[in-house]
Write a protein that holds these residues in place. Structure first.
Motif, mmCIF file in Angstrom:
data_model
loop_
_atom_site.group_PDB
_atom_site.id
_atom_site.type_symbol
_atom_site.label_atom_id
_atom_site.label_comp_id
_atom_site.label_asym_id
_atom_site.label_seq_id
_atom_site.Cartn_x
_atom_site.Cartn_y
_atom_site.Cartn_z
ATOM 1 N N PHE A 137 -29.516 -50.104 12.627
ATOM 2 C CA PHE A 137 -30.671 -50.950 12.331
ATOM 3 C C PHE A 137 -31.781 -50.128 11.668
ATOM 4 N N VAL A 138 -32.043 -48.959 12.225
ATOM 5 C CA VAL A 138 -33.108 -48.120 11.667
ATOM 6 C C VAL A 138 -32.733 -47.618 10.275
ATOM 7 N N LEU A 139 -31.468 -47.268 10.104
ATOM 8 C CA LEU A 139 -31.027 -46.862 8.757
ATOM 9 C C LEU A 139 -31.273 -48.012 7.788
ATOM 10 N N GLY A 140 -31.085 -49.251 8.278
ATOM 11 C CA GLY A 140 -31.336 -50.448 7.472
ATOM 12 C C GLY A 140 -32.811 -50.558 7.086
ATOM 13 N N ILE A 141 -33.688 -50.312 8.033
ATOM 14 C CA ILE A 141 -35.129 -50.390 7.725
ATOM 15 C C ILE A 141 -35.503 -49.329 6.690
ATOM 16 N N LYS A 178 -35.136 -44.128 20.197
ATOM 17 C CA LYS A 178 -34.820 -42.757 19.814
ATOM 18 C C LYS A 178 -35.489 -42.313 18.518
ATOM 19 N N HIS A 179 -36.030 -43.279 17.762
ATOM 20 C CA HIS A 179 -36.696 -42.870 16.518
ATOM 21 C C HIS A 179 -38.143 -42.485 16.706
ATOM 22 N N PHE A 180 -38.544 -42.448 17.978
ATOM 23 C CA PHE A 180 -39.879 -41.930 18.301
ATOM 24 C C PHE A 180 -40.012 -40.496 17.788
ATOM 25 N N HIS A 181 -38.872 -39.817 17.668
ATOM 26 C CA HIS A 181 -38.928 -38.415 17.238
ATOM 27 C C HIS A 181 -39.544 -38.259 15.856
ATOM 28 N N VAL A 182 -39.516 -39.340 15.057
ATOM 29 C CA VAL A 182 -40.138 -39.267 13.735
ATOM 30 C C VAL A 182 -41.625 -38.928 13.893
ATOM 31 N N ILE A 183 -42.212 -39.440 14.961
ATOM 32 C CA ILE A 183 -43.629 -39.176 15.219
ATOM 33 C C ILE A 183 -43.823 -37.932 16.082
ATOM 34 N N THR A 184 -42.994 -37.788 17.134
ATOM 35 C CA THR A 184 -43.266 -36.746 18.129
ATOM 36 C C THR A 184 -42.709 -35.368 17.764
ATOM 37 N N SER A 185 -41.752 -35.322 16.811
ATOM 38 C CA SER A 185 -41.049 -34.052 16.590
ATOM 39 C C SER A 185 -41.989 -32.908 16.243
ATOM 40 N N ILE A 186 -42.992 -33.194 15.441
ATOM 41 C CA ILE A 186 -43.894 -32.112 15.024
ATOM 42 C C ILE A 186 -44.608 -31.511 16.236
ATOM 43 N N PHE A 187 -44.983 -32.367 17.182
ATOM 44 C CA PHE A 187 -45.642 -31.880 18.400
ATOM 45 C C PHE A 187 -44.627 -31.192 19.306
#
Lengths: 261, 688
Positions: free
Chosen positions: B168-172, B248-257
Motif C-alpha cells: 500500500f505504501v509503495l502504491g502511495i 512501520k513507515h514511521f521510520h521515514v520521520i523518526t530514522s534521522i533521530f
C-alpha cells in the motif's frame, strides 16, 4: 490464612565440598557456606502462593544461632511477612524432639491455620514435622507435593510408588511436611534481602518460651550421634580416579567389558 | 491564453478559487499530523530518562554514514540498493514536494536560489529521482508481493502479515511520483501546443515520457488534468504524512533521530536508571523494565522506528535455532502495545500486566545470548541488548528466574563462581605437575608483578578449560611479561551476571574485583576470556588498560619478542571463529588472524559469516546453565558452517566458544573429522 513455615539454616550442598573433621564426628565446618534448607524454601514459596490466592500472612520461624537470621531474611525477601528467631545457648544439642518442643512452645502462642515444614533437612531424619504435629495434637500429612485450598478445608497430595498421585482432604489447622518440586521457588537476590534488612525480627529465648531446661538441648536429647564416617568400600565397589574425561573413559571401558554397552 | 493556469489562479466552475483549497488542504494536513505526533510523543514523555546527548561528534558521524550514507543497506544487496534509490529520491524530492504545496497558492513559486541555473540542475536531477523511485517501488512491490522473501514472513504467533501495508505504501509513493510528473508534463504539453516550443526535459524521465504521451491531447483536457493531478499529489502528500506514524513507515520521520541517538559505545550496558549512580541503586523502588513506560524514551523511539525489514532476526542465532526469540518481534510487539495503550483518541491506559506476561514470554527474554548480531545489522540503529538486560532486571526483581539459573547465581553470590567451587581452589590449575615445572605463576596476594592475568571462573575451574590458563601463562612467560594472578581473591568478572539482569550481584562481584585488582598495583591486565575482557574494559571503571591475549600475541610478534615455528600440521585446514565479545563488541578482528597467519604454512580459510557477522556459538557465562527450548544448538549450525568452508580445525579465542564448539562437534557427529582448538593452545604449540 495464617501460615507458619519452619525453616532451617544448613550447609549448602551445591556450594560445598564436604569433608569430615579431625574428630570424625561431624563435617569440617570451616569454609562452609550456608543457605536455607532446600525443602523449606519450597514450603515458603507454597505458603506465599496460598496467601497470594486467599489472603493472610506467612510467618517464617527457625531455631538456631544469630546467623540463622540470614535465612529468615532471605525467606522474607521472597515474600514472607514476619520472621521469628528462636535462639538460646540452651537450645544447642537438641535432637529432633527437642527442636519440635521449642517450636511447639512458640506456635502455641500464636494462631496458625497451617504449619509447614520441609520434608527433611541436612541430617535427613525428617522427624520434626511429625513430632510437632503430635505435640500440637494436629492432623499431619507428610511428603506433600500438591496443595489445593478451598473454604475451610484443604486437599493435599502425595506421590506414591510408581509415580501415582493420591489426594487427601485434611481439616485445618494442620501440619504438612513439604516435598521439593511442589512449585518453582522464586529467585531472591541481594537486592531483595537488602530491602528487608531493617525489618525487625523478634528473638526469643528458652525463658521467653517458658521451656524447662531438661526438655531441650543436650539435657533433653534422647538421641545422640555417636559416629560419622564415609563407609568403607564394599566388595565389588571401586572408586574411579582421575580427571573427568579419564573417569568417563574408564567407566565406558568397564561398562563395555561387563557387556553393559 | 498561451500558458496553462496553475492551481493558485484556477477557479473551479469559473467561480470557486482553487487557491483556497490549496490553502486549506495543508492546514488540515499539518493540523492532523501535529495532533498525531503529539499522541505519538505522549509515551516518550512518560518513559524513563536516557542520556543521548553525549559523543556529539560520533553521533554526527553516524548520521552521515548510517543515515545519509545508508552504509548498512548494501549488506542486503537488492533490498539495500532499492532502499538507497527510494531514500535518495525522497531527499531530493522533498524540496519539490514542499514547493508544490506552496505553488497551490502562489503561482510559479520557486525556493530562493532555485530560480536560475541551479534550479535547472535540480529539475534535471529530481526528474530522474522521481523516475528511479517509481522503478524502485515497482521492483520492491513485485519482490514483496510476488517473490515474498522469507525474511518478511510473520509467524502466526507474532500476529498478522505486514505485506499489505508495505505494498500500500509503495502504491502511495508511486502515486506521488506519477502525479508530480503528470502535473509538470501537462504544463509542458500545453505550452508545446500553444507555442510550438519545447523546453528541455531530461530524456526518458517520467515527465519526458508523459509529455510525449500527452502531446496530442486537447489544451482543455490538459488544463483539467493539470489541476486534477496537482490535487492528487497534494492529497497523497498529506495523507502519506499522516499515515506514516501509523505503522512501520514511521521510520521515514523518526530514522534521522533514531540514528543520531543510536548506541555510540560498544560492549557496555546501560545503567539501571540514567542519573542514578551505582551507590544510590538501593534507593530505587523498582528495577528494570516491567511495564511499557519503564523503557527509556530512546527505546520507545526504537519501537517506532523499526521498518520491519527483518534483518535482525535473519542474523539472530537464537531465532536460527528455533528458540522462542525473534528480535524483530520484540520491537513489533512493543509497538503494537504502544499503539493499543496510546490510541489516537480517547484515554491512555496501562495494561497493568508485566510485559513478560503480556506481550513477551520469560523464555523469549532469556533466549538472547547478547551476541549483538541484531544491533550490528540494523540500518536504523535499533538496539536490543540493553532492552533484554532491562527486561531481565525486571524479571530478577520479581523473582522470575528459571531454576536452572538460580543455582549458579546463588553460587556466584556465595563463592564468586557459578559452579559453587571453593575460593581456595581457584588457582589449582597452576599446580598441575607438568605445568608448574615449566612455569611458576605468581599470586599477587603477596607477590608483585607488572601485569595481572585475569583468569575468570570457567578457565579457573573447568577441568577441560584450565588448559587455556596454562597455555596463556606459558605464552606470557615466553613473551617476557612479568605477570601474576589474583588467586582466591579473584571473583567472576560478572559479564553475564550483569547481562542476565542480576545487577546487585554484579555490583558486588565488580567491587570485590576492583578492590583486589587496585590493591595489587599492576599496570596492565591481560585476559584469555573475551567475556572477562569486555567486563573489565567496558563495564568496570578505573582499571589499568586491559588486553586480550590475542592482542598481546599479535603485538609481540610485530615487535619480534615472540617467534613462531612453521605450522606443525600443514595438512589441516584452520578457520578462525570470531567470539562475539572479542569481535562485535570490541572490534578485535585482525589481531588473532595476524597471529595465526604468522605461523608459516598454516592453511587458513574464512567462514562466510565472520567478523561483524560472526554467528554466536551458543553464549557464555550463565548461558551455559540455561536450558532453552530449541530445535538445534547454535554450535551445531556453526560447526556445519565451518565444515562447509572446508575447515578441519575451528580455532577460537574464547573458553565458552571452545566448550560450545567442542560439544557441537560431537552432537553434529563430526568427531574425528573436525576439532576445536583455543587460540592460546595453537600459539603455544608453535612457540619457538
Amino acid at each position: 490464612m495464617e501460615i507458619l513455615v519452619c525453616v532451617k539454616r544448613v550447609p549448602d550442598t551445591a556450594e560445598n565440598e564436604f569433608e569430615l573433621n579431625g574428630a570424625g564426628n561431624d563435617l569440617d565446618r570451616d569454609d562452609l557456606v550456608y543457605s536455607v534448607n532446600e525443602w523449606d524454601n519450597y514450603a515458603v514459596e507454597e505458603a506465599i502462593q496460598i496467601v497470594d490466592k486467599v489472603g493472610g500472612n506467612v510467618t517464617v520461624i527457625t531455631v538456631g544461632d544469630s546467623e540463622s537470621e540470614e535465612v529468615l531474611r532471605r525467606e522474607m525477601a521472597m515474600g514472607a511477612n514476619n520472621g521469628i528467631l528462636l535462639s538460646d545457648d540452651a537450645f544447642e544439642g537438641s535432637d529432633g524432639k527437642g527442636i519440635a518442643t521449642i517450636l511447639k512452645a512458640e506456635i502455641e502462642k500464636g494462631k496458625y491455620d497451617l504449619i509447614l515444614t520441609g520434608a527433611q533437612a541436612d541430617e535427613g531424619a525428617g522427624q520434626v514435622g511429625g513430632m510437632l504435629a503430635a505435640m500440637l495434637d494436629l492432623p499431619y500429612a507428610s511428603l506433600v507435593n500438591k496443595i489445593e485450598v478451598s473454604d475451610g478445608k484443604i486437599k493435599v497430595g502425595r506421590e506414591i510408588e510408581g509415580g501415582n498421585q493420591e489426594m487427601n482432604e485434611i481439616s485445618l489447622p494442620c501440619v504438612l511436611s513439604i516435598q521439593t518440586g511442589i512449585n518453582e521457588p522464586r529467585y531472591v537476590g541481594i537486592r531483595g534481602i537488602r530491602k528487608v534488612a531493617s525489618v525487625e525480627i523478634p528473638v526469643k529465648s528458652a525463658s521467653d518460651l517458658g521451656l524447662a531446661a531438661d526438655s531441650i538441648g543436650k539435657a533433653g536429647a534422647k538421641t545422640k550421634r555417636i559416629d560419622y564416617f564415609v563407609p568403607d568400600l564394599g566388595a565389588g565397589a571401586e572408586m574411579l580416579e582421575g580427571s573427568t574425561d579419564e573417569i568417563i573413559a574408564k567407566l565406558i571401558e568397564k561398562l563395555k567389558a561387563k557387556g553393559g554397552l | 491564453m498561451t500558458s496553462i493556469i496553475g492551481p493558485a489562479s484556477y477557479k473551479f466552475f469559473g467561480v470557486f478559487p482553487a487557491a483556497l483549497l490549496s490553502f486549506i488542504l495543508p492546514i488540515i494536513g499539518i493540523g492532523c499530523f501535529t495532533y498525531i505526533m503529539a499522541r505519538r510523543i505522549a509515551p516518550l514523555v512518560r518513559a524513563n530518562p536516557d542520556n543521548r546527548f553525549d559523543h556529539i561528534g560520533k553521533r554526527i558521524q553516524n548520521l552521515i554514514v548510517i543515515w545519509l550514507g545508508q552504509m548498512r543497506q548494501p549488506r542486503y544487496m537488492l533490498a539495500g540498493v532499492l532502499h538507497i534509490f527510494i531514500f535518495a529520491g525522497f531527499l531530493i524530492l522533498s524540496v519539490r514536494s514542499v514547493s508544490l504545496v506552496i505553488i497551490g497558492f502562489s503561482d510559479g513559486f520557486v525556493f530562493p536560489g532555485l530560480g536560475g541555473g541551479l534550479g535547472l540542475v535540480y529539475n534535471f536531477i529530481k526528474d530522474y529521482a522521481a523516475t528511479f523511485v517509481l522503478i524502485a517501488c515497482i521492483v520492491a512491490a513485485v519482490r514483496r508481493g510476488i517473490y515474498k522473501p522469507k525474511r518478511y514472513a510473520v509467524p502466526e504467533k507474532y500476529g498478522k502479515d505486514h505485506t499489505a501495508e508495505a505494498v500500500f505504501v509503495l502504491g502511495i509513493i508511486s502515486t506521488l511520483m506519477i502525479s508530480e510528473s503528470l502535473f509538470e508534463a501537462t504544463e509542458a504539453a500545453f505550452e508545446f501546443q500553444k507555442t510550438g516550443e519545447t523546453h528541455f526535459l531530461a530524456p526518458l524521465t517520467l515527465v519526458w515520457i508523459f509529455r510525449a504521451m500527452l502531446s496530442s491531447v486537447s489544451p482543455n483536457i490538459l488544463q483539467g488534468l493539470h489541476i486534477f493531478f496537482y490535487y492528487v499529489h497534494d492529497l497523497a502528500f498529506f495523507f502519506f504524512l499522516c499515515f506514516l506514524p501509523m505503522g512501520k513507515h514511521f521510520h521515514v520521520i523518526t530514522s534521522i533521530f533514531n540514528v543520531f541517538f543510536m548506541r555510540v559505545r560498544k560492549g557496555n550496558i546501560k545503567p539501571v536508571m540514567y542519573g542514578i549512580s551505582d551507590d544510590k541503586l538501593d534507593d530505587l523502588t523498582s528495577f528494570g523494565v516491567k511495564k511499557l513506560e519503564d523503557f527509556t524514551w530512546k527505546h520507545m523511539l526504537d519501537f517506532y522506528s523499526c521498518a520491519d525489514c527483518g534483518r535482525c532476526s535473519d542474523q539472530c542465532p537464537a531465532n536460527a535455532v528455533g528458540r522462542p526469540l525473534s528480535p524483530r518481534f520484540i520491537t513489533i510487539k512493543a509497538r503494537d502495545l504502544i499503539f493499543k495503550n496510546y490510541p489516537m483518541s480517547g484515554e491512555i491506559y496501562d495494561s497493568g500486566k508485566l510485559l513478560v506476561q503480556d506481550i513477551y514470554t520469560e523464555d523469549e527474554i532469556w533466549s538472547c545470548t547478547t551476541c549483538g548480531a541484531c544491533e550490528e545489522e540494523c540500518p536504523l540503529g535499533i538496539e536490543y541488548i540493553d532492552k533484554m538486560v532491562d527486561l531481565r532486571r525486571g524479571m530478577v526483581d520479581e523473582g522470575l528466574v528459571p531454576q536452572s539459573l538460580q543455582k549458579p547465581m546463588k553460587a556466584l553470590e556465595k563463592r564468586g563462581n557459578p559452579y559453587g567451587k571453593m575460593e581456595k581452589k581457584r588457582a589449582e590449575w597452576a599446580e598441575e605437575k607438568e605445568f608448574s615445572a615449566l612455569c611458576q605463576v605468581k599470586d599477587l596476594d603477596g607477590e608483585k608483578a607488572d601485569t595481572l592475568y585475569f583468569v575468570d571462573s570457567i578457565t579457573s575451574y573447568d577441568d577441560n578449560i584450565q588448559n587455556i590458563a596454562r597455555k596463556t601463562s606459558l605464552i606470557l612467560k615466553k613473551a617476557g611479561v612479568d605477570f601474576g594472578i589474583l588467586g582466591k581473591l579473584e571473583k567472576d568478572s560478572g559479564n553475564e551476571v550483569l547481562r542476565f539482569g542480576e545487577e546487585m550481584l554484579y555490583q558486588d562481584l565488580k567491587s570485590q574485583n576492583m578492590e583486589a585488582i587496585l590493591e595489587t598495583g599492576v599496570k596492565h591486565i591481560v585476559t584469555s576470556d573475551p567475556h572477562a575482557y569486555n567486563a573489565l574494559k567496558n563495564d568496570y571503571k578505573g582499571l589499568p588498560p586491559v588486553k586480550h591475549i590475542s592482542q598481546v600475541v599479535a603485538e609481540k610478534i610485530r615487535t619480534g619478542e615472540l617467534d613462531l615455528k612453521p605450522c606443525l600440521n600443514p595438512e589441516k585446514v584452520y578457520v578462525y571463529h570470531d567470539p562475539c565479545y572479542l569481535g562485535r563488541h570490541n572490534g578485535i578482528y585482525e589481531d588473532p588472524r595476524q597471529a595465526l597467519d604468522a605461523i608459516e604454512g598454516l592453511n587458513r580459510v574464512e567462514l562466510e559469516k565472520s567478523r561483524d557477522r560472526s554467528f554466536c556459538c551458543g553464549g557464555g557465562g550463565l548461558m551455559l546453565f540455561y536450558e532453552p527450548e530449541e530445535e538445534t544448538r547454535m554450535g551445531v549450525l556453526r560447526v556445519n558452517m565451518a565444515a562447509e568452508a572446508g575447515a578441519t580445525v575451528i580455532v577460537t579465542a574464547c573458553p565458552f566458544c571452545l566448550v560450545n564448539i567442542q560439544d557441537a562437534i560431537k552432537v553434529a557427529g563430526k568427531e574425528g573429522q573436525m576439532e576445536a582448538l583455543d587460540f592460546t593452545e595453537l600459539i603455544e604449540q608453535h612457540l619457538v
